[in-house]
Design an enzyme around this catalytic site. Structure first.
Site, short mmCIF file in Angstrom:
data_model
loop_
_atom_site.label_atom_id
_atom_site.label_comp_id
_atom_site.label_asym_id
_atom_site.label_seq_id
_atom_site.Cartn_x
_atom_site.Cartn_y
_atom_site.Cartn_z
N LYS A 12 0.85 -1.07 -0.14
CA LYS A 12 0.43 0.07 0.31
C LYS A 12 0.83 1.34 0.10
O LYS A 12 1.48 1.14 0.89
CB LYS A 12 -0.83 -0.16 0.92
CG LYS A 12 -2.37 0.99 1.80
CD LYS A 12 -2.95 1.13 -0.14
CE LYS A 12 -4.00 -0.45 0.15
NZ LYS A 12 -5.50 -0.59 -0.39
N THR A 57 -2.94 -5.35 0.40
CA THR A 57 -2.39 -4.18 0.90
C THR A 57 -3.42 -3.40 1.60
O THR A 57 -2.78 -2.45 1.92
CB THR A 57 -2.67 -3.61 -0.84
OG1 THR A 57 -3.31 -3.42 -1.57
CG2 THR A 57 -1.42 -4.32 -1.19
N ASP A 58 -4.81 -3.78 1.06
CA ASP A 58 -5.61 -3.35 3.17
C ASP A 58 -5.17 -2.90 4.19
O ASP A 58 -5.39 -2.49 5.05
CB ASP A 58 -7.21 -3.82 1.97
CG ASP A 58 -7.83 -2.59 3.12
OD1 ASP A 58 -8.52 -1.76 2.69
OD2 ASP A 58 -8.96 -3.07 4.04
N PHE A 162 31.34 29.26 -11.24
CA PHE A 162 30.84 28.37 -12.30
C PHE A 162 32.46 29.04 -13.33
O PHE A 162 31.50 30.03 -14.35
CB PHE A 162 29.54 27.99 -13.07
CG PHE A 162 29.79 26.40 -13.70
CD1 PHE A 162 30.33 25.60 -12.85
CD2 PHE A 162 29.32 26.71 -14.75
CE1 PHE A 162 30.42 24.18 -13.77
CE2 PHE A 162 29.37 25.37 -14.97
CZ PHE A 162 29.88 24.14 -14.57
N ARG A 179 27.76 34.08 -8.99
CA ARG A 179 25.93 33.84 -9.81
C ARG A 179 25.44 33.02 -7.79
O ARG A 179 26.26 32.78 -7.20
CB ARG A 179 26.64 32.28 -10.03
CG ARG A 179 26.70 31.51 -10.02
CD ARG A 179 26.81 29.95 -10.60
NE ARG A 179 26.79 28.58 -10.07
CZ ARG A 179 26.63 27.75 -10.37
NH1 ARG A 179 26.68 27.43 -11.53
NH2 ARG A 179 27.30 26.53 -10.12
N GLN A 222 29.11 20.54 -7.71
CA GLN A 222 28.82 18.72 -7.04
C GLN A 222 30.21 19.38 -6.32
O GLN A 222 29.84 18.30 -5.43
CB GLN A 222 29.89 18.53 -8.80
CG GLN A 222 29.27 18.70 -9.56
CD GLN A 222 28.75 19.19 -11.03
OE1 GLN A 222 28.69 20.13 -10.52
NE2 GLN A 222 29.03 19.20 -12.63
N ASN A 248 20.04 22.58 -10.18
CA ASN A 248 20.30 23.23 -10.38
C ASN A 248 19.62 24.11 -10.40
O ASN A 248 19.27 24.39 -11.64
CB ASN A 248 21.84 23.15 -10.72
CG ASN A 248 22.54 24.59 -11.35
OD1 ASN A 248 22.50 25.60 -10.03
ND2 ASN A 248 23.64 24.93 -11.19
N HIS A 250 18.32 27.29 -11.83
CA HIS A 250 19.14 28.82 -11.87
C HIS A 250 18.42 29.66 -12.29
O HIS A 250 17.24 29.54 -11.96
CB HIS A 250 18.91 27.57 -13.60
CG HIS A 250 20.36 26.90 -13.82
ND1 HIS A 250 21.22 27.02 -14.00
CD2 HIS A 250 19.64 25.59 -14.49
CE1 HIS A 250 21.60 25.31 -13.90
NE2 HIS A 250 20.65 25.07 -14.51
O1 LIG Z 1 27.53 23.94 -10.83
C1 LIG Z 1 27.05 23.75 -11.82
N1 LIG Z 1 27.45 22.38 -12.54
C2 LIG Z 1 27.38 22.26 -13.68
O2 LIG Z 1 27.74 20.36 -14.01
C3 LIG Z 1 27.08 22.88 -14.41
N2 LIG Z 1 26.42 23.27 -15.59
C4 LIG Z 1 25.92 24.11 -16.13
O3 LIG Z 1 25.27 24.57 -17.03
N3 LIG Z 1 26.13 24.53 -14.66
C5 LIG Z 1 25.97 24.50 -14.00
N4 LIG Z 1 26.56 24.56 -12.42
#
Ligand SMILES: O=c1[nH]c(=O)c2[nH]c(=O)[nH]c2[nH]1
Length: 301
Positions: A12, A57-58, A162, A179, A222, A248, A250
Site C-alpha cells: 500500500k 495491501t488493505d 562556475f 552567481r 558538484q 540546479n 538556475h
Molecule cells: O554547478 C554547476 N555544475 C554544472 O555541471 C553546470 N553546468 C552548467 O551549465 N551550470 C552548472 N553549474
C-alpha cells in the site's frame, strides 16, 4: 514461448497517517506518509491468480494506522522497523519488506510569544524520510536503514562561481565568479547499523548539511555536494554513505540595459525548467556492504 514472472513487489502506497497525542491539553502531532511493499514467493498470485499467500495491501494500510495508535509512532525509523518486522512475520511467503515513510514537519503557532497547545503551522524546512528494508527470518533477519531529507530548498546569493568548464561549438554559457546557487536538495544516507539515536542523528545531519552549504565557497554544485557529504561522514560515524540528488535551480540575471538600468547582480529571473540535475554519492572507503538498503529507491545513481 517461455516466459516467467520477473521482479515484483506489492503493498500500500502513501497511507497518510496523522497521529495526535492528546494525553495532556498540550497536544503533539505526527504527520506521516507511509508506504509498505512485500517481495518474495508470490508467483501464484501473478501466474495462477491464487491469492492464499497475499497479505492484502488493505491489511498493510490498516496495520500502519493500528500501530500508530497501539504502539505510538516514535522515530520514523523505529516505526518502519516495527512495521517491516511485523509484515515479514505476518506473511510467510514474503522474503523482504520495504517500508518508506515521509514525515511532514509541523510547528506550534506562536500566540502571545508562546507556542499554542493545539494549533500548528506546516514548517517549510525539508521533509524527513526513511526507507527501511527488512529481510530474512529468525537469526538471519537483517534490517537496512536509509534515512534522509527532501525538499530542503536552499540558496546562496553569492559565494558561488562556475568557470573553467569544457567548451565546444555549442557552448554559450558565460563564465561567472558570482552567481546565485540554489537547489531543492534530496539527501539520503545509509546507516551502518540500527543502534542509532535516530532523532539526534537526523537533527545533527540536517544542521550540518545546512551549515556546510552556507560555509563552502562553491566552484560548482558538484563540489558543494561532495563537501557536504564528506562533512557528514567525518562527523557521523553511524553513516556509511550519503547520496544527493540536487536540481540546479538556475537564476539568470535580467538584462535591464534596454531601459538603461544597471543590474549588478540584483534582479534575476528564476527559471523552473530545464534545470541541471547533479547527483553524487560520498562513501567511506571501508563502508559496510549495502545489501538491499537501496532496493527500489528511485532517482539515485
Ligand atoms: O554547478 C554547476 N555544475 C554544472 O555541471 C553546470 N553546468 C552548467 O551549465 N551550470 C552548472 N553549474
Amino acid at each position: 514461448m517461455a516466459i516467467h514472472l520477473g521482479a515484483n513487489q506489492y503493498g500500500k502506497a502513501e497511507s497518510r497517517v496523522v497521529r495526535i497525542y492528546r494525553d495532556t491539553p498540550r497536544h503533539q502531532i505526527r504527520d506521516l506518509n507511509v508506504s509498505s511493499a512485500l517481495r518474495g514467493r508470490f508467483e501464484d498470485a501473478h501466474v495462477t491468480g491464487d491469492q492464499r499467500d497475499v497479505l492484502p495491501t488493505d491489511t498493510q494500510k490498516n496495520t500502519a494506522f493500528a500501530f500508530a495508535k497501539e504502539k505510538g509512532v516514535g522515530a520514523i525509523e523505529d516505526f518502519a522497523l516495527t512495521l517491516g518486522g511485523h509484515f515479514l512475520d505476518a506473511a510467510p511467503a514474503a522474503d523482504g519488506a520495504r517500508i518508506e515513510i515521509e514525515e511532514y514537519p509541523w510547528q506550534r503557532i506562536t500566540v502571545d510569544d508562546t507556542g499554542h497547545d493545539h494549533s500548528f503551522v506546516r514548517s517549510g524546512s525539508g521533509i524527513r524520510t526513511t526507507v527501511v528494508n527488512v529481510q530474512g527470518r529468525g537469526d538471519d533477519r537483517k534490517a537496512y536503514v536509509v534515512s534522509g531529507i527532501s525538499d530542503l530548498v536552499v540558496l546562496k546569493s553569492t559565494g558561488s562561481e562556475f568557470h573553467g568548464f569544457l567548451k565546444d561549438r555549442y557552448t554559450t554559457l558565460p563564465e561567472t565568479n558570482d552567481r546565485i546557487l540554489a537547489t531543492s536538495l534530496v539527501a539520503r544516507w545509509r546507516y551502518d547499523h540500527t543502534e542509532v539515536d535516530w532523532d539526534k542523528s537526523y537533527d545533527g545531519i540536517k544542521a550540518l548539511l545546512l551549515s556546510e552549504f552556507a560555509r563552502i565557497h562553491s566552484f560548482a554544485l558538484q563540489q558543494t555536494l561532495y563537501g557536504m557529504g564528506a562533512a557528514v561522514l567525518e562527523q557521523h560515524p553511524e553513516v556509511a554513505e550519503i547520496k544527493f540528488s540536487a536540481p540546479n535551480k538556475h537564476h539568470f540575471l535580467v538584462d535591464l540595459s534596454p531601459f538603461e538600468i544597471d543590474n549588478p547582480g540584483e534582479v534575476f529571473i528564476a527559471a523552473d525548467r530545464p534545470y541541471g540535475l547533479i547527483e553524487a554519492t560520498v562513501v567511506r572507503d571501508d563502508a559496510s556492504d549495502a545489501g538491499s538498503a537501496w532496493h527500489a529507491v528511485p532517482g539515485f545513481c
